[in-house]
Design a protein around this motif. Structure first.
Motif, PDB file in Angstrom:
ATOM      1  N   GLU A  75      52.042  46.044  48.271  1.00 41.90           N
ATOM      2  CA  GLU A  75      52.558  45.757  49.613  1.00 41.90           C
ATOM      3  C   GLU A  75      51.687  44.769  50.393  1.00 41.90           C
ATOM      4  O   GLU A  75      52.202  43.878  51.067  1.00 41.90           O
ATOM      5  N   PRO A  76      50.344  44.897  50.366  1.00 44.03           N
ATOM      6  CA  PRO A  76      49.527  43.940  51.120  1.00 44.03           C
ATOM      7  C   PRO A  76      49.710  42.490  50.682  1.00 44.03           C
ATOM      8  O   PRO A  76      49.382  41.569  51.424  1.00 44.03           O
ATOM      9  N   LEU A  77      50.226  42.283  49.473  1.00 42.37           N
ATOM     10  CA  LEU A  77      50.472  40.932  48.971  1.00 42.37           C
ATOM     11  C   LEU A  77      51.866  40.441  49.341  1.00 42.37           C
ATOM     12  O   LEU A  77      52.246  39.321  48.979  1.00 42.37           O
ATOM     13  N   VAL A  85      49.451  44.602  36.865  1.00 45.50           N
ATOM     14  CA  VAL A  85      49.576  45.829  37.650  1.00 45.50           C
ATOM     15  C   VAL A  85      50.422  46.827  36.862  1.00 45.50           C
ATOM     16  O   VAL A  85      51.626  46.657  36.702  1.00 45.50           O
ATOM     17  N   ALA A  86      49.749  47.851  36.341  1.00 49.30           N
ATOM     18  CA  ALA A  86      50.400  48.899  35.558  1.00 49.30           C
ATOM     19  C   ALA A  86      50.100  50.245  36.205  1.00 49.30           C
ATOM     20  O   ALA A  86      49.749  51.208  35.536  1.00 49.30           O
ATOM     21  N   ALA A  87      50.254  50.282  37.520  1.00 53.49           N
ATOM     22  CA  ALA A  87      49.812  51.429  38.307  1.00 53.49           C
ATOM     23  C   ALA A  87      50.880  52.493  38.504  1.00 53.49           C
ATOM     24  O   ALA A  87      50.719  53.394  39.338  1.00 53.49           O
ATOM     25  N   GLY A  88      51.986  52.401  37.781  1.00 56.62           N
ATOM     26  CA  GLY A  88      52.998  53.440  37.835  1.00 56.62           C
ATOM     27  C   GLY A  88      53.537  53.655  39.236  1.00 56.62           C
ATOM     28  O   GLY A  88      53.777  52.715  40.003  1.00 56.62           O
ATOM     29  N   ALA A  89      53.719  54.907  39.602  1.00 56.68           N
ATOM     30  CA  ALA A  89      54.314  55.245  40.895  1.00 56.68           C
ATOM     31  C   ALA A  89      53.441  54.855  42.070  1.00 56.68           C
ATOM     32  O   ALA A  89      53.908  54.848  43.217  1.00 56.68           O
ATOM     33  N   TRP A  90      52.169  54.518  41.823  1.00 54.10           N
ATOM     34  CA  TRP A  90      51.258  54.125  42.891  1.00 54.10           C
ATOM     35  C   TRP A  90      51.288  52.612  43.145  1.00 54.10           C
ATOM     36  O   TRP A  90      50.610  52.119  44.038  1.00 54.10           O
ATOM     37  N   ALA A  91      52.051  51.863  42.357  1.00 56.32           N
ATOM     38  CA  ALA A  91      52.057  50.400  42.473  1.00 56.32           C
ATOM     39  C   ALA A  91      52.522  49.878  43.830  1.00 56.32           C
ATOM     40  O   ALA A  91      51.953  48.901  44.339  1.00 56.32           O
ATOM     41  N   GLY A 119      37.833  53.574  40.202  1.00 56.10           N
ATOM     42  CA  GLY A 119      37.777  53.433  41.646  1.00 56.10           C
ATOM     43  C   GLY A 119      39.101  52.957  42.205  1.00 56.10           C
ATOM     44  O   GLY A 119      40.096  52.852  41.488  1.00 56.10           O
ATOM     45  N   THR A 120      39.107  52.687  43.492  1.00 53.33           N
ATOM     46  CA  THR A 120      40.308  52.234  44.171  1.00 53.33           C
ATOM     47  C   THR A 120      40.367  50.713  44.171  1.00 53.33           C
ATOM     48  O   THR A 120      39.426  50.049  44.628  1.00 53.33           O
ATOM     49  N   ALA A 121      41.473  50.163  43.681  1.00 56.09           N
ATOM     50  CA  ALA A 121      41.601  48.717  43.518  1.00 56.09           C
ATOM     51  C   ALA A 121      42.328  48.082  44.695  1.00 56.09           C
ATOM     52  O   ALA A 121      43.256  48.654  45.266  1.00 56.09           O
ATOM     53  N   THR A 122      41.898  46.869  45.033  1.00 61.79           N
ATOM     54  CA  THR A 122      42.589  46.010  45.984  1.00 61.79           C
ATOM     55  C   THR A 122      42.723  44.639  45.341  1.00 61.79           C
ATOM     56  O   THR A 122      41.715  44.054  44.926  1.00 61.79           O
ATOM     57  N   ILE A 123      43.939  44.136  45.245  1.00 60.55           N
ATOM     58  CA  ILE A 123      44.157  42.828  44.642  1.00 60.55           C
ATOM     59  C   ILE A 123      43.984  41.758  45.710  1.00 60.55           C
ATOM     60  O   ILE A 123      44.556  41.856  46.799  1.00 60.55           O
ATOM     61  N   MET A 179      42.834  42.963  51.776  1.00 64.64           N
ATOM     62  CA  MET A 179      43.998  42.267  52.318  1.00 64.64           C
ATOM     63  C   MET A 179      44.223  40.968  51.566  1.00 64.64           C
ATOM     64  O   MET A 179      43.281  40.388  51.019  1.00 64.64           O
ATOM     65  N   ASN A 180      45.435  40.524  51.562  1.00 67.19           N
ATOM     66  CA  ASN A 180      45.821  39.306  50.887  1.00 67.19           C
ATOM     67  C   ASN A 180      44.996  38.128  51.387  1.00 67.19           C
ATOM     68  O   ASN A 180      44.974  37.800  52.562  1.00 67.19           O
ATOM     69  N   GLY A 181      44.285  37.469  50.453  1.00 62.93           N
ATOM     70  CA  GLY A 181      43.581  36.249  50.787  1.00 62.93           C
ATOM     71  C   GLY A 181      42.231  36.450  51.446  1.00 62.93           C
ATOM     72  O   GLY A 181      41.573  35.476  51.795  1.00 62.93           O
ATOM     73  N   VAL A 182      41.751  37.657  51.619  1.00 59.26           N
ATOM     74  CA  VAL A 182      40.486  37.915  52.293  1.00 59.26           C
ATOM     75  C   VAL A 182      39.430  38.266  51.271  1.00 59.26           C
ATOM     76  O   VAL A 182      39.604  39.156  50.455  1.00 59.26           O
ATOM     77  N   ARG A 183      38.285  37.558  51.333  1.00 60.32           N
ATOM     78  CA  ARG A 183      37.203  37.836  50.405  1.00 60.32           C
ATOM     79  C   ARG A 183      35.886  37.875  51.182  1.00 60.32           C
ATOM     80  O   ARG A 183      35.613  37.002  51.999  1.00 60.32           O
ATOM     81  N   SER A 184      35.083  38.867  50.904  1.00 57.58           N
ATOM     82  CA  SER A 184      33.804  38.975  51.585  1.00 57.58           C
ATOM     83  C   SER A 184      32.788  38.048  50.933  1.00 57.58           C
ATOM     84  O   SER A 184      33.002  37.518  49.847  1.00 57.58           O
ATOM     85  N   GLN A 185      31.601  37.867  51.585  1.00 61.46           N
ATOM     86  CA  GLN A 185      30.550  37.052  50.990  1.00 61.46           C
ATOM     87  C   GLN A 185      30.096  37.659  49.675  1.00 61.46           C
ATOM     88  O   GLN A 185      29.863  36.959  48.694  1.00 61.46           O
ATOM     89  N   GLU A 186      29.989  38.975  49.654  1.00 66.56           N
ATOM     90  CA  GLU A 186      29.610  39.654  48.416  1.00 66.56           C
ATOM     91  C   GLU A 186      30.623  39.374  47.331  1.00 66.56           C
ATOM     92  O   GLU A 186      30.283  39.137  46.181  1.00 66.56           O
TER      93      GLU A 186
END
Length: 387
Positions: free
Chosen positions: A232-234, A221-227, A194-198, A1-8
């Protein structure tokens, strides 16, 4: 999610910042535009991470690879400017890849045949010639007879004239993408699947791929039709939808097809040949299919019907494979290219549609320039990615 970062994620980012004294850019999507962006960034000394999800139906892998902007019926000057720049950029790209040990990716300037009828031949020739005169790569455009056209592409049954464009070229999309990826890797680029999350907090922070976080100064972001689902989460909305294309590969055993020209009929279909007695025919343009990755009876029938109506000499060819690609289609024919103002560090390259292999390496390179803060080299106003 936008702006969320785990400790890891925090620990991974801090580690990367300590290790990396140079700029880092993550490129999400390894189609032809993403591969070009990664290659350009790596050559420029940037720390590059290329992320690929391996979704079935990547447009690059299915596309025909026709490089011939002069024959296009598209009248949008901004699109043509980009298409011509993309065509001319291949000369620079080929030289760069050769220097990096990649000399073969199916590129050959075989010429193109634009099929016309007698009634339209004069006007069509004038239109193509006007464009060609301003572009040395096009060569000397001429009107050839039906007989000459059949000599150049023997399976044809066209009984009218054709416009011959010597500078027309073709390439193998998979091969050029893989060549750029290998060359990028030689310059230090890393590949992650893998599956990316910005992740962003005011500005881009990096990308999480599954459970691993990569801190970044910028993200392309060059993810084509999957962009859209990635952005959207951003709160970033790009008007791109998948358009399914079914394209068929045929083989004429024992026939030398190396120098056969690209054939452009009076429809949106095409025929082009490669070095291994292979002829590629296609393609469908199917909207509203989502990501339905299936070969359909209607698609096969359309492709074969169109091909055999123009080149009945292919009737005895062997079917090798049918490929499916999801073209990323935007609100118009122009690509979506540029920075996203509300998320500093985010660059979008998308919406290439049916022109992906012609302009992909060029627009990917432009996206790389933007990501590292360099001059784009072209006015990007007409290509606003959020339009």
């Amino acid at each position: 999610m936008n702006g969320v970062r785990s400790q890891e994620s925090e620990e991974s980012e801090e580690e990367s910042m300590e290790e990396g004294r140079k700029m880092r850019v993550v490129v999400v999507g390894c189609g032809i535009a993403g591969a070009a962006a990664g290659y350009e960034l790596a050559r420029s000394g940037v720390d590059v991470v290329l992320v690929d999800s391996r979704n079935p139906g990547r447009a690059t892998s299915a596309g025909a690879g026709i490089i011939c902007p002069w024959s296009s019926g598209v009248e949008d000057e901004d699109w043509y400017r980009m298409a011509l720049a993309g065509t001319e950029f291949y000369e620079e790209l080929r030289a760069a890849l050769a220097a990096d040990g990649e000399s073969e990716f199916g590129y050959r300037r075989t010429g193109s045949l634009l099929l016309v009828d007698e009634a339209e031949s004069t006007e069509a020739l004038a239109r193509v010639a006007e464009r060609a005169e301003k572009s040395p790569l096009a060569g000397e455009v001429e009107l050839v007879s039906a007989r000459r056209a059949r000599e150049m592409f023997p399976p044809l049954a066209h009984d009218g004239p054709a416009i011959h464009i010597p500078g027309g070229a073709r390439l193998d999309g998979r091969s050029v993408r893989e060549a750029m990826c290998r060359a990028a890797q030689r310059h230090g680029a890393r590949f992650v699947e893998g599956t990316a999350t910005i992740l962003a907090d005011g500005a881009v922070r990096g990308v999480r791929v599954d459970d691993v976080f990569f801190g970044a100064d910028a993200v392309v972001v060059a993810a084509g039709a999957w962009a859209p689902r990635l952005l959207e989460p951003l709160g970033v909305h790009v008007r791109v939808a998948p358009q399914r294309g079914q394209i068929m590969h045929l083989r004429l055993p024992g026939v030398d097809t190396v120098n056969w020209p690209v054939v452009l009929p009076r429809s949106k279909h095409y025929l082009l040949a490669f070095d291994d007695s292979r002829v590629v025919v296609g393609a469908t343009r199917e909207d509203d299919t989502g990501f339905d990755h299936r070969i359909t009876a209607a698609g096969v029938a359309e492709v074969l019907s169109e091909a055999l109506s123009v080149a009945p000499g292919l009737a005895d060819a062997t079917h090798v494979e049918t490929r499916i690609g999801f073209r990323p289609v935007g609100p118009d024919v122009k690509p979506l290219l540029g920075e996203v103002p509300q998320v500093p560090g985010l660059v979008v390259v998308n919406g290439l549609g049916a022109s992906g292999l012609m302009i992909g390496p060029y627009v990917g390179t432009v996206a790389a320039r933007l990501a590292r803060g360099a001059d784009a080299g072209i006015d990007l106003t007409p290509y606003d990615p959020l339009r």
